[in-house]
Scaffold this active site. Structure first.
Site, short mmCIF file in Angstrom:
data_model
loop_
_atom_site.label_atom_id
_atom_site.label_comp_id
_atom_site.label_asym_id
_atom_site.label_seq_id
_atom_site.Cartn_x
_atom_site.Cartn_y
_atom_site.Cartn_z
N CYS A 41 0.78 -1.28 -0.02
CA CYS A 41 -0.10 0.23 0.14
C CYS A 41 0.88 1.17 0.06
CB CYS A 41 -0.89 0.09 1.23
SG CYS A 41 -1.91 -1.63 1.42
N ASP A 56 -3.91 0.33 10.55
CA ASP A 56 -4.61 -0.13 9.53
C ASP A 56 -6.19 -0.19 9.70
OD1 ASP A 56 -2.38 -1.13 8.40
OD2 ASP A 56 -2.33 -3.28 8.70
N ARG A 87 8.07 3.96 3.64
CA ARG A 87 8.04 2.61 3.84
C ARG A 87 9.66 2.32 3.85
NH1 ARG A 87 2.72 -0.62 2.64
NH2 ARG A 87 3.60 -1.61 4.62
N PRO A 88 10.63 2.65 4.58
CA PRO A 88 12.14 2.30 4.51
C PRO A 88 12.22 0.99 5.03
CG PRO A 88 11.62 3.74 6.37
CD PRO A 88 10.31 3.81 5.49
N VAL A 124 1.99 6.61 12.52
CA VAL A 124 2.83 5.66 11.97
C VAL A 124 3.30 5.70 10.44
CG1 VAL A 124 2.91 3.20 11.34
CG2 VAL A 124 1.47 3.83 13.32
C1 LIG Z 1 2.73 -6.76 5.37
C2 LIG Z 1 2.52 -6.32 6.59
O1 LIG Z 1 2.63 -7.04 7.77
N1 LIG Z 1 2.21 -4.98 6.67
C3 LIG Z 1 1.95 -4.24 8.10
C4 LIG Z 1 3.21 -3.90 8.58
O2 LIG Z 1 4.12 -3.13 7.72
P1 LIG Z 1 5.42 -3.05 7.61
O3 LIG Z 1 6.39 -4.01 8.44
O4 LIG Z 1 6.05 -2.47 6.36
O5 LIG Z 1 5.41 -1.58 8.79
P2 LIG Z 1 6.47 -1.21 9.88
O6 LIG Z 1 6.08 -1.73 11.04
O7 LIG Z 1 7.94 -1.56 9.18
O8 LIG Z 1 6.66 0.34 9.77
C5 LIG Z 1 5.96 1.29 10.70
C6 LIG Z 1 6.85 2.49 10.96
O9 LIG Z 1 8.34 2.14 11.09
C7 LIG Z 1 8.83 3.02 10.04
N2 LIG Z 1 10.17 2.10 9.78
C8 LIG Z 1 9.94 0.92 9.27
C9 LIG Z 1 10.90 0.11 8.91
C10 LIG Z 1 12.27 0.65 8.99
O10 LIG Z 1 13.45 0.25 8.50
N3 LIG Z 1 12.37 1.96 9.10
C11 LIG Z 1 11.45 2.88 9.75
O11 LIG Z 1 11.50 4.02 9.93
C12 LIG Z 1 7.74 2.98 8.71
O12 LIG Z 1 8.00 4.17 8.22
C13 LIG Z 1 6.55 3.41 9.61
O13 LIG Z 1 6.34 4.56 10.17
O14 LIG Z 1 3.06 -3.16 9.80
C14 LIG Z 1 2.27 -1.96 9.33
C15 LIG Z 1 2.08 -1.22 10.75
O15 LIG Z 1 1.39 -1.87 11.71
C16 LIG Z 1 0.84 -2.30 8.82
O16 LIG Z 1 0.37 -1.12 8.47
C17 LIG Z 1 1.13 -3.25 7.72
O17 LIG Z 1 -0.38 -3.68 6.97
C1 LIG Z 2 -0.62 -5.03 4.23
C2 LIG Z 2 -0.10 -4.44 3.37
O1 LIG Z 2 -0.81 -4.27 2.21
P1 LIG Z 2 -0.38 -5.17 0.71
O2 LIG Z 2 -1.53 -6.15 0.52
O3 LIG Z 2 -0.80 -4.08 -0.28
O4 LIG Z 2 0.89 -5.76 0.84
C3 LIG Z 2 1.29 -3.60 3.41
O5 LIG Z 2 1.13 -2.76 2.31
O6 LIG Z 2 1.83 -3.36 4.28
#
Ligand SMILES: CC(=O)N[C@H]1[C@@H](OP(=O)(O)OP(=O)(O)OC[C@H]2O[C@@H](n3ccc(=O)[nH]c3=O)[C@H](O)[C@@H]2O)O[C@H](CO)[C@@H](O)[C@@H]1O
Ligand SMILES: C=C(OP(=O)(O)O)C(=O)O
Length: 326
Positions: free
Chosen positions: A88, A279, A93-94, A301
């Site tokens: 999404c 979410d 999304r780093p 977030v």
């Molecule tokens: C496939 C999956 O499981 N997706 C979920 C997962 O996404 P996902 O794992 O991608 O989300 P993250 O928990 O990593 O991100 C949360 C926060 O951490 C920050 N961040 C993340 C990684 C990083 O290396 N550095 C950093 O700064 C992101 O920018 C964001 O602000 O958790 C999110 C937060 O509950 C949900 O919205 C997504 O649906």
């Molecule tokens: C859960 C997510 O949605 P998608 O199905 O697009 O990966 C996401 O982006 O973290």
């Protein structure tokens, strides 16, 4: 599904819904050499003959979950070349938390635009990792990688989402030795010197789908019983639904929600679990549209997660966005 790549053999995942993300992850596992069989609500993944360690862009671009193959593949095979995942579009999304943690465990990472190559020819070793942000998939990747690393890994400030705990239980069923963290305590993973075993595991409910139905029940119609909904995972949402005027009855294994007859405005702020989940923020915005008074939503977030407000404005909602507050 990604955890099955940690072991050689037939893993069975139960409770799997027929959704396209599962097909997409299945195609990635097949591309890597796994054999996938679907039966009613379960999925068998046979990883006996994994071959490729390259995951191409055409398979990763449609969803986020492929990022979770990174940890298992580097830990088990010492190499992976990976095209960055889509998902999404809710912010930048780093993934530096994933990469930094793997580097601390001994991986050599080369990141270029659009792909990541990781090498660890002599295997990974345990490490003490402090996450600056409690990334959900970052925590999962590091937990999976640490299961096959030599020595002990401590992950501080990890994500605590129920899905992280569910993955921990799946890994323990594969023979991993892992202690879930609590409060300031880290997740502790004792690397195995013997291979992990394939699993037979029933995944937890979809917490976000269950929460979406609870919000729907607060908006419309007759009382709605959401079966298979674990109320403790919905604590932050249930508190807000009650504040808006919905009636919530918690039963064993289900939650019954009765419409908020005259919904009143409330404020929400998203955050990592156990705070209000990002979410479920768009769904709650639709409910707040029906509430009397002015509500405020703060999204902490993801920096670009108010996209849905344009649709509500087009339908007549009075919405004013100021950075991460709306
Ligand atoms: C496939 C999956 O499981 N997706 C979920 C997962 O996404 P996902 O794992 O991608 O989300 P993250 O928990 O990593 O991100 C949360 C926060 O951490 C920050 N961040 C993340 C990684 C990083 O290396 N550095 C950093 O700064 C992101 O920018 C964001 O602000 O958790 C999110 C937060 O509950 C949900 O919205 C997504 O649906
Ligand atoms: C859960 C997510 O949605 P998608 O199905 O697009 O990966 C996401 O982006 O973290």
């Amino acid at each position: 599904m990604a955890a099955s790549l940690l072991a050689s053999g037939k893993s069975t995942l139960e409770g799997i819904p027929p959704v396209s993300d599962i097909d997409s992850m299945g195609r990635i596992c097949q591309y890597l050499g796994a054999n996938i069989t679907y039966t009613s609500d379960s999925l068998r993944i046979d990883t006996m003959n994994l071959g490729s360690l390259n995951v191409p862009d055409r398979l990763t671009r449609s969803l986020r979950a492929p990022i979770l193959t990174l940890g298992p593949l580097i830990a088990r095979f010492g190499f992976v070349n990976f095209c960055l995942p889509g998902g999404c579009s809710i912010g930048t999304r780093p993934i530096e938390e994933h990469l930094r943690g793997l580097e601390k465990m001994g991986a050599c990472i080369k990141a270029s635009e659009g792909s990541v190559e990781a090498n660890a020819p002599s295997g990974l070793h345990g490490a003490t990792i402090y996450m600056q942000t409690p990334s959900v998939t970052g925590t999962m990747n590091l937990m999976m990688a640490a299961c096959l690393a030599s020595g002990v890994t401590y992950i501080y400030n990890s994500a605590r989402e129920p899905e992280v705990t569910d993955l921990a239980h799946c890994l323990i069923s594969m023979g991993a030795i892992l202690q879930e963290g609590d409060g300031p305590d880290p997740i502790t993973i004792f690397g195995c010197d013997k291979p992990l075993l394939p699993y037979r595991y029933r995944v937890m409910e979809d917490r976000i789908e269950a929460g979406t139905f609870l919000i729907l029940g607060a908006m419309a119609g007759n009382p709605l019983a959401v079966h298979g909904c674990t109320s403790k995972y919905q604590t932050a949402l249930i508190e807000k639904l009650r504040a808006i005027g919905a009636q919530i009855d918690i039963k064993k294994g289900s939650v019954i929600v009765r419409k908020a007859v005259c919904p009143v405005a409330v404020d929400i702020q998203t955050g990592p679990y156990p705070a209000y989940p990002t979410d479920l923020q768009p769904q709650f915005m639709a409910l707040l549209y029906m509430a009397r008074g002015t509500s405020q939503i703060t999204e902490t977030v993801f920096e670009d997660r108010f996209n849905q407000s344009a649709g509500l404005i087009a339908m007549g909602a009075a919405i004013c966005v100021d950075g991460r507050t709306l």
